[in-house]
Motif scaffolding. Structure first.
Motif, PDB file in Angstrom:
ATOM      1  N   PHE A  36       0.834  -1.198   0.000  1.00  0.00           N
ATOM      2  CA  PHE A  36       0.000   0.000   0.000  1.00  0.00           C
ATOM      3  C   PHE A  36       0.871   1.251   0.000  1.00  0.00           C
ATOM      4  O   PHE A  36       0.660   2.176  -0.781  1.00  0.00           O
ATOM      5  CB  PHE A  36      -0.920  -0.019   1.228  1.00  0.00           C
ATOM      6  CG  PHE A  36      -1.754   1.215   1.384  1.00  0.00           C
ATOM      7  CD1 PHE A  36      -2.907   1.377   0.637  1.00  0.00           C
ATOM      8  CD2 PHE A  36      -1.402   2.198   2.293  1.00  0.00           C
ATOM      9  CE1 PHE A  36      -3.691   2.515   0.786  1.00  0.00           C
ATOM     10  CE2 PHE A  36      -2.181   3.335   2.441  1.00  0.00           C
ATOM     11  CZ  PHE A  36      -3.326   3.494   1.695  1.00  0.00           C
ATOM     12  N   VAL A  39       2.694   1.725  -3.394  1.00  0.00           N
ATOM     13  CA  VAL A  39       1.822   2.276  -4.426  1.00  0.00           C
ATOM     14  C   VAL A  39       1.629   3.772  -4.203  1.00  0.00           C
ATOM     15  O   VAL A  39       1.711   4.569  -5.151  1.00  0.00           O
ATOM     16  CB  VAL A  39       0.464   1.529  -4.465  1.00  0.00           C
ATOM     17  CG1 VAL A  39      -0.540   2.243  -5.356  1.00  0.00           C
ATOM     18  CG2 VAL A  39       0.663   0.100  -4.931  1.00  0.00           C
ATOM     19  N   LYS A  40       1.392   4.175  -2.962  1.00  0.00           N
ATOM     20  CA  LYS A  40       1.224   5.603  -2.669  1.00  0.00           C
ATOM     21  C   LYS A  40       2.466   6.389  -3.056  1.00  0.00           C
ATOM     22  O   LYS A  40       2.383   7.460  -3.651  1.00  0.00           O
ATOM     23  CB  LYS A  40       0.962   5.809  -1.166  1.00  0.00           C
ATOM     24  CG  LYS A  40      -0.465   5.636  -0.786  1.00  0.00           C
ATOM     25  CD  LYS A  40      -0.770   5.882   0.679  1.00  0.00           C
ATOM     26  CE  LYS A  40       0.107   6.839   1.409  1.00  0.00           C
ATOM     27  NZ  LYS A  40      -0.258   7.023   2.819  1.00  0.00           N
ATOM     28  N   LEU A  59      -2.444  -2.304  -7.500  1.00  0.00           N
ATOM     29  CA  LEU A  59      -3.733  -1.717  -7.147  1.00  0.00           C
ATOM     30  C   LEU A  59      -4.876  -2.587  -7.655  1.00  0.00           C
ATOM     31  O   LEU A  59      -5.845  -2.848  -6.942  1.00  0.00           O
ATOM     32  CB  LEU A  59      -3.823  -0.305  -7.724  1.00  0.00           C
ATOM     33  CG  LEU A  59      -5.080   0.493  -7.446  1.00  0.00           C
ATOM     34  CD1 LEU A  59      -5.284   0.703  -5.959  1.00  0.00           C
ATOM     35  CD2 LEU A  59      -4.999   1.831  -8.147  1.00  0.00           C
ATOM     36  N   MET A  74      -7.143   0.292  -0.692  1.00  0.00           N
ATOM     37  CA  MET A  74      -6.708   0.710  -2.017  1.00  0.00           C
ATOM     38  C   MET A  74      -7.679   1.701  -2.650  1.00  0.00           C
ATOM     39  O   MET A  74      -7.287   2.541  -3.429  1.00  0.00           O
ATOM     40  CB  MET A  74      -6.526  -0.494  -2.936  1.00  0.00           C
ATOM     41  CG  MET A  74      -5.285  -1.265  -2.625  1.00  0.00           C
ATOM     42  SD  MET A  74      -3.830  -0.226  -2.816  1.00  0.00           S
ATOM     43  CE  MET A  74      -2.661  -1.133  -1.884  1.00  0.00           C
TER      44      MET A  74
END
Length: 78
Positions: A36, A39-40, A59, A74
């Motif tokens: 997570f 991805v951010k 994602l 997500m």
């Protein structure tokens, strides 16, 4: 935050993010938390198109998961 708007730093951390995102198992909550954050970060920095594609694939896996917590976490990014 370091890589936001900074091409040089973003380029340096691209390899690290790629390694973490590809080698972190997504079968446990701790792995999901790490993915997570990856991805951010990938979406926030000046990352390569390949790395952004990796983040989008991660994602997609989370959003198609049967675990509602993963889908909810997500969906915050979207």
């Amino acid at each position: 935050m370091m890589g936001e708007g900074d091409d040089a730093i973003s380029e340096e951390i691209n390899d690290i993010l790629t390694q973490v995102a590809t080698n972190t198992p997504a079968n446990k909550n701790t792995g999901n938390a790490v993915l997570f954050e990856c991805v951010k970060t990938i979406m926030a920095i000046e990352s390569s198109n390949t790395l952004k594609t990796l983040a989008i694939n991660i994602l997609g896996k989370f959003l198609s998961s049967k675990e509602s917590n993963s889908r909810y976490a997500m969906s915050i990014l979207i």
